[in-house]
Scaffold this motif. Structure first.
Motif, PDB file in Angstrom:
ATOM      1  N   TYR A  28       0.824  -1.214   0.000  1.00 33.74           N
ATOM      2  CA  TYR A  28       0.000   0.000   0.000  1.00 33.74           C
ATOM      3  C   TYR A  28       0.860   1.267   0.000  1.00 33.74           C
ATOM      4  N   SER A  83      -5.487   9.650  -4.753  1.00 30.84           N
ATOM      5  CA  SER A  83      -6.883   9.205  -4.684  1.00 30.84           C
ATOM      6  C   SER A  83      -7.249   8.376  -5.910  1.00 30.84           C
ATOM      7  N   GLU A  86      -6.198   5.060  -4.994  1.00 33.06           N
ATOM      8  CA  GLU A  86      -7.168   4.480  -4.064  1.00 33.06           C
ATOM      9  C   GLU A  86      -8.401   3.954  -4.801  1.00 33.06           C
ATOM     10  N   CYS A 129     -11.897  10.536  -2.769  1.00 32.62           N
ATOM     11  CA  CYS A 129     -11.613   9.199  -2.235  1.00 32.62           C
ATOM     12  C   CYS A 129     -12.901   8.425  -1.951  1.00 32.62           C
ATOM     13  N   ILE A 132     -12.928   4.369  -2.360  1.00 32.31           N
ATOM     14  CA  ILE A 132     -12.315   3.556  -1.309  1.00 32.31           C
ATOM     15  C   ILE A 132     -13.109   3.680  -0.015  1.00 32.31           C
TER      16      ILE A 132
END
Length: 150
Positions: A28, A83, A86, A129, A132
């Motif tokens: 990640y 983002s 994400e 975002c 996610i």
């Protein structure tokens, strides 16, 4: 799946999906650093968006000098690219790996002690975002939200 989706004209799309499935296997932190790197390197390439962002920051922070505004502008583009990463994570990462992402959550007493037999509307800001966050809510908050998996 319909066989016409295996036509050569779809090979580009399938290649992209394959690449994204491989990409989400990276740690990640690496993924976020890649997003930050892309945003930092290419933020001036999107000239029109760069000018709009720069001007908006000037208007919001008239006390800041050009160097500080430029730094905020670059950070804004970095956050935007992160983002985007994400979003890729939300779409393509396996549940097992996704559930390993650390999440801090805070709930008000009203939220925790509410009647779970009644509908709940969550209201939030428009952030990039959202993809996610939706997946995090389903996978990590399902016990708090009393969502039953079928």
């Amino acid at each position: 799946m319909k066989s016409h989706f295996f036509h050569p004209r779809y090979y580009g799309g399938w290649s992209l999906v394959f690449f994204l499935k491989l990409f989400v296997q990276l740690p990640y932190k690496w993924q976020m650093n890649i997003g930050k790197f892309i945003g930092g390197k290419f933020y001036k390439s999107a000239k029109r968006r760069y000018k709009i962002t720069y001007r908006n920051l000037q208007l919001c922070f008239p006390e800041k000098n050009k160097v500080a505004i430029e730094s905020l502008c670059k950070a804004s583009f970095e956050a935007l690219c992160m983002s985007g990463i994400e979003t890729i994570i939300a779409w393509f990462m396996s549940d097992k790996r996704f559930n390993m992402i650390y999440l801090e959550r805070y709930f008000s007493e009203d939220f925790i002690k509410r009647d779970t037999n009644k509908a709940l509307i969550l209201l939030g800001g428009h952030f990039s975002c959202m993809e996610i966050m939706g997946r995090l809510m389903i996978h990590k908050w399902s016990s708090s939200l009393a969502i039953k998996k079928s």
